[in-house]
Design a protein around this motif. Structure first.
Motif, mmCIF file in Angstrom:
data_model
loop_
_atom_site.group_PDB
_atom_site.id
_atom_site.type_symbol
_atom_site.label_atom_id
_atom_site.label_comp_id
_atom_site.label_asym_id
_atom_site.label_seq_id
_atom_site.Cartn_x
_atom_site.Cartn_y
_atom_site.Cartn_z
ATOM 1 N N UNK A 90 0.824 -1.214 0.000
ATOM 2 C CA UNK A 90 0.000 0.000 0.000
ATOM 3 C C UNK A 90 0.857 1.262 0.000
ATOM 4 N N UNK A 91 2.103 1.144 0.491
ATOM 5 C CA UNK A 91 2.952 2.325 0.622
ATOM 6 C C UNK A 91 4.289 2.203 -0.090
ATOM 7 N N UNK A 92 4.790 0.995 -0.271
ATOM 8 C CA UNK A 92 6.157 0.800 -0.742
ATOM 9 C C UNK A 92 6.190 0.113 -2.104
ATOM 10 N N UNK A 93 7.222 0.430 -2.875
ATOM 11 C CA UNK A 93 7.486 -0.244 -4.149
ATOM 12 C C UNK A 93 8.887 -0.825 -4.128
ATOM 13 N N UNK A 94 9.025 -2.004 -4.711
ATOM 14 C CA UNK A 94 10.313 -2.681 -4.830
ATOM 15 C C UNK A 94 10.544 -2.968 -6.309
ATOM 16 N N UNK A 114 14.059 0.201 -3.062
ATOM 17 C CA UNK A 114 12.830 0.188 -2.271
ATOM 18 C C UNK A 114 12.471 1.630 -1.944
ATOM 19 N N UNK A 115 11.254 2.036 -2.278
ATOM 20 C CA UNK A 115 10.875 3.433 -2.103
ATOM 21 C C UNK A 115 9.413 3.576 -1.704
ATOM 22 N N UNK A 116 9.116 4.681 -0.989
ATOM 23 C CA UNK A 116 7.727 5.004 -0.682
ATOM 24 C C UNK A 116 7.224 6.160 -1.554
ATOM 25 N N UNK A 117 7.945 6.433 -2.639
ATOM 26 C CA UNK A 117 7.500 7.437 -3.600
ATOM 27 C C UNK A 117 6.143 6.994 -4.148
ATOM 28 N N UNK A 118 5.108 7.767 -3.871
ATOM 29 C CA UNK A 118 3.748 7.366 -4.218
ATOM 30 C C UNK A 118 3.564 7.180 -5.719
#
Length: 335
Positions: A90-94, A114-118
């Motif tokens: 829901x918040x993170x992308x890998x 790994x980032x929380x960039x929406x």
């Protein structure tokens, strides 16, 4: 916004991030049996993988892993064209290079951001949605599909692993089929394989492995030793020198005599090559590489693609590559 780099052993961070709040969407090409523990997806999550017949026959994607995901309520799809390795919570992308497998977790050097960039999170989810939208409804995998998937997997027990996953750089004419092959330079203390077991091993391998150019041998694996992976590269040495390189071509199989849990695996090698003496190696190898061998009981392992933080090959990888060059053996280009 937060960005984290994971590597070269990336799965610890990937697993920890994947456990965070869902629902999750993932597109990871190949799944080893350990995939559900490495990538812990659960109910309402979506997974696209490559569960094509060729991926199953070559044992690149495990039907047991798919079965585990289905039992957890994961929606699973198969795309034969998939080569991506991306996950979104829901918040993170890998976004990275790692397949969900023991080989990826333990053997190969992987990298991931790994980032929380929406915006990136949204793009990864959109990528997964677009992959599914491009598929036919029959590409969704259900429990009813599992018997067929396992049957195709079992066909691979006797399949020629050189004919495998689309997109993987393999040549039937070269000894080395994987530019990232794991290699061992170790003492030749292998256990003799009895004639009956050796004969059975040869029958289990398709004729395409034994040709005018290639011969097949069998190595015994003791019960307390881990099995070798298909594609592993073996350099055995003894007091005379280093024998011709061999490549593992089969999964572990039980010995006919049932000797204390021992298994055996088949390998192939070039008939026209000969072992290299220590004197020849000392004369031909660069001094920095010869020093790796110039002591009692050398044991060296790694992958042909191992690099330093600055991107140069490690000494171990350079040594393995230099040995192959002495035999005139080619390494395929990276994909």
């Amino acid at each position: 916004m937060d960005y984290t780099f994971a590597g070269p052993k990336a799965w610890e961070k990937i697993t920890a991030t994947t456990k965070k709040s869902g629902p999750r969407k993932a597109a990871v090409a190949f799944l080893g049996r350990e995939a559900p523990s490495l990538m812990p997806l659960t109910e309402n999550d979506v997974l696209v993988c490559n569960a094509s017949d060729s991926a199953l026959r070559s044992h690149s994607t495990s039907p047991d892993a798919i079965s585990d995901y289905l039992s957890r309520g994961v929606e699973v799809w198969s795309s034969a064209a998939l080569h991506a390795k991306v996950i979104a919570t829901s918040k993170w992308a890998i976004v990275g290079s790692a397949n969900a497998s023991r080989h990826s977790a333990r053997r190969t050097n992987e990298a991931a951001i790994i980032t929380d960039d929406s915006e990136i999170v949204s793009e990864v989810k959109n990528f997964v949605d677009c992959e599914i939208a491009a598929l036919d409804a029959t590409e969704q995998i259900t429990v009813e599909d599992l018997p067929r998937l396992r049957a195709v997997w079992n066909e691979g027990l006797n399949a020629d692993p050189r004919f495998g996953v689309p997109g993987v750089n393999k040549s039937v004419d070269e000894l080395i089929s994987n530019p990232d092959a794991y290699f061992y330079i170790c003492k030749d203390d292998t256990v003799d394989v009895d004639a009956a077991t050796s004969s059975q091993a040869r029958k289990a391998i398709r004729r395409g492995h034994a040709t005018a150019e290639f011969a097949i041998g069998v190595v015994a694996i003791e019960a307390d030793q881990p099995p070798l992976d298909i594609g592993d590269l073996l350099f055995w040495w003894d007091q005379e020198g280093i024998d011709v390189p061999a490549v593992v071509i089969d999964i572990p199989r039980p010995a006919l005599d049932g000797s204390d849990g021992r298994t055996y695996q088949a390998y192939r090698y070039r008939k026209d090559l000969h072992w290299l003496t220590w004197d020849h190696l000392r004369a031909e190898l660069p001094a920095a590489l010869w020093t790796l061998l110039d002591h009692d009981e050398p044991h060296i392992e790694g992958t042909l693609a191992d690099t330093t933080p600055r991107g140069a090959f490690t000494k171990q990888a350079r040594l393995a590559r230099a040995l192959l060059q002495l035999w005139g053996l080619a390494i395929p280009d990276p994909i």
